[in-house]
Write a protein that holds these residues in place. Structure first.
Motif, PDB file in Angstrom:
ATOM      1  N   VAL A   3       0.697  -1.205  -0.011  1.00 32.79           N
ATOM      2  CA  VAL A   3      -0.282  -0.160   0.258  1.00 32.79           C
ATOM      3  C   VAL A   3       0.836   1.235   0.115  1.00 32.79           C
ATOM      4  O   VAL A   3       1.685   1.471   0.284  1.00 32.79           O
ATOM      5  N   LEU A  99      -3.042   0.957   7.952  1.00 33.78           N
ATOM      6  CA  LEU A  99      -3.310   0.458   6.764  1.00 33.78           C
ATOM      7  C   LEU A  99      -2.656  -0.270   6.337  1.00 33.78           C
ATOM      8  O   LEU A  99      -2.927  -0.992   5.320  1.00 33.78           O
ATOM      9  N   ILE A 102      -5.101  -2.669   6.795  1.00 38.06           N
ATOM     10  CA  ILE A 102      -6.369  -3.288   5.686  1.00 38.06           C
ATOM     11  C   ILE A 102      -5.785  -3.900   4.665  1.00 38.06           C
ATOM     12  O   ILE A 102      -6.841  -4.620   3.581  1.00 38.06           O
ATOM     13  N   TYR A 103      -4.717  -3.437   4.252  1.00 33.54           N
ATOM     14  CA  TYR A 103      -4.319  -4.013   3.109  1.00 33.54           C
ATOM     15  C   TYR A 103      -4.162  -5.864   2.944  1.00 33.54           C
ATOM     16  O   TYR A 103      -4.112  -6.175   1.732  1.00 33.54           O
ATOM     17  N   LYS A 105      -5.615  -7.549   4.603  1.00 30.51           N
ATOM     18  CA  LYS A 105      -6.543  -7.937   4.975  1.00 30.51           C
ATOM     19  C   LYS A 105      -7.395  -8.011   3.196  1.00 30.51           C
ATOM     20  O   LYS A 105      -7.935  -9.085   2.807  1.00 30.51           O
ATOM     21  N   HIS A 106      -7.360  -7.070   2.434  1.00 34.68           N
ATOM     22  CA  HIS A 106      -7.708  -7.748   1.079  1.00 34.68           C
ATOM     23  C   HIS A 106      -6.313  -7.838  -0.052  1.00 34.68           C
ATOM     24  O   HIS A 106      -7.427  -8.763  -0.690  1.00 34.68           O
ATOM     25  N   PHE A 107      -5.407  -7.402   0.565  1.00 33.12           N
ATOM     26  CA  PHE A 107      -4.636  -8.235  -0.902  1.00 33.12           C
ATOM     27  C   PHE A 107      -3.729  -8.918  -0.323  1.00 33.12           C
ATOM     28  O   PHE A 107      -2.178  -9.554  -1.277  1.00 33.12           O
TER      29      PHE A 107
ATOM     30  N   VAL B   7      -4.463   7.454  -1.150  1.00 34.33           N
ATOM     31  CA  VAL B   7      -4.200   5.686  -1.124  1.00 34.33           C
ATOM     32  C   VAL B   7      -4.124   5.038  -2.389  1.00 34.33           C
ATOM     33  O   VAL B   7      -4.500   5.137  -3.139  1.00 34.33           O
ATOM     34  N   TRP B   8      -3.141   4.507  -2.539  1.00 33.56           N
ATOM     35  CA  TRP B   8      -3.307   4.325  -3.634  1.00 33.56           C
ATOM     36  C   TRP B   8      -2.669   2.015  -3.678  1.00 33.56           C
ATOM     37  O   TRP B   8      -1.369   1.703  -2.322  1.00 33.56           O
ATOM     38  N   LEU B   9      -1.782   1.628  -4.323  1.00 37.45           N
ATOM     39  CA  LEU B   9      -1.414  -0.340  -4.490  1.00 37.45           C
ATOM     40  C   LEU B   9       0.062   0.515  -4.991  1.00 37.45           C
ATOM     41  O   LEU B   9      -0.385   0.904  -6.604  1.00 37.45           O
ATOM     42  N   ASP B  10       0.788  -0.158  -4.361  1.00 35.32           N
ATOM     43  CA  ASP B  10       2.026   0.617  -4.825  1.00 35.32           C
ATOM     44  C   ASP B  10       3.109  -1.156  -5.514  1.00 35.32           C
ATOM     45  O   ASP B  10       3.413  -2.305  -4.612  1.00 35.32           O
ATOM     46  N   ARG B  87     -12.284  -6.223  -5.029  1.00 35.41           N
ATOM     47  CA  ARG B  87     -10.754  -5.743  -3.746  1.00 35.41           C
ATOM     48  C   ARG B  87     -10.951  -4.645  -3.492  1.00 35.41           C
ATOM     49  O   ARG B  87     -10.358  -4.543  -2.271  1.00 35.41           O
ATOM     50  N   PHE B  91     -11.414  -2.268   0.468  1.00 38.82           N
ATOM     51  CA  PHE B  91     -10.499  -2.313   1.020  1.00 38.82           C
ATOM     52  C   PHE B  91     -10.571  -0.380   0.766  1.00 38.82           C
ATOM     53  O   PHE B  91     -10.144  -0.068   1.630  1.00 38.82           O
ATOM     54  N   ASP B  94     -13.041   0.838   3.710  1.00 37.39           N
ATOM     55  CA  ASP B  94     -12.205  -0.055   4.989  1.00 37.39           C
ATOM     56  C   ASP B  94     -11.266   1.201   5.156  1.00 37.39           C
ATOM     57  O   ASP B  94     -10.500   1.883   6.481  1.00 37.39           O
ATOM     58  N   VAL B  95     -10.646   1.755   4.309  1.00 34.08           N
ATOM     59  CA  VAL B  95      -9.340   2.787   4.617  1.00 34.08           C
ATOM     60  C   VAL B  95     -10.165   3.627   5.226  1.00 34.08           C
ATOM     61  O   VAL B  95      -9.555   4.981   6.236  1.00 34.08           O
ATOM     62  N   LEU B  99      -9.276   5.190   8.836  1.00 35.86           N
ATOM     63  CA  LEU B  99      -8.569   6.374   9.303  1.00 35.86           C
ATOM     64  C   LEU B  99      -9.690   7.600   9.989  1.00 35.86           C
ATOM     65  O   LEU B  99      -8.906   8.404  10.724  1.00 35.86           O
TER      66      LEU B  99
END
Lengths: 111, 111
Positions: A3, A99, A102-103, A105-107, B7-10, B87, B91, B94-95, B99
């Protein structure tokens, strides 16, 4: 994969975040905004403008400035500023932990 | 005051986030990357390059493209793309909840 995120306190715009926190920590250490700015690789005028903007958005002073004197003046973080730093530190730790959880949990690799 | 965040997926850079999610949702709706891009106010070439970059970083295809034909071609989201969207939606929810809760704990009016 992981994340990525940025988080800040918002009040009529960005009012506090990691950069300001790091700057204030250095002001505490050096008792000088100039040295704090130098150590972060930003100009004094940029640091000064940043503090002005944050104080305006937060509605209270972050720094008390002492101009001149034998030491050439200096800056200290106000008690409200210190309180903000303490809360922000704890907030920041919880955000990081939250975070990641939560990350996962989903990924996360476990599911 | 409130919490601000991105927030993002990296994965070797930004691999998925709110913008890509919204773009894919529109591709699903219109079955067309061109119409999806138009509706988001970005050019087709920008949307196309974005998808290419994301697919490279994610390591799988997000779109299947159908070129030409009586309908002038079209795009659909792949099943792995749809799974990612699902997903990501969960995600993201939940974020947001997490937060707000963490913010309230440290800066909320109740303490």
């Amino acid at each position: 994969m992981k994340v990525g995120y940025k988080v800040w306190l918002d009040h009529h715009g960005k009012a506090f975040g990691d950069g300001p926190y790091e700057l204030l920590r250095r002001v505490e250490k050096f008792m000088s905004l100039l040295r704090a700015a130098n150590q972060m690789g930003i100009s004094y005028s940029k640091a000064w403008r940043l503090i002005q903007t944050l104080e305006e958005r937060l509605g209270f002073a972050l720094l008390v400035r002492k101009v001149g004197g034998s030491s050439g003046g200096g800056s200290r973080v106000t008690s409200r500023g210190k309180d903000l730093m303490t809360r922000y530190e704890r907030f920041r730790r919880d955000v990081e932990k939250g975070l990641l959880k939560i990350y996962d949990k989903h990924f996360g690799p476990r599911k």
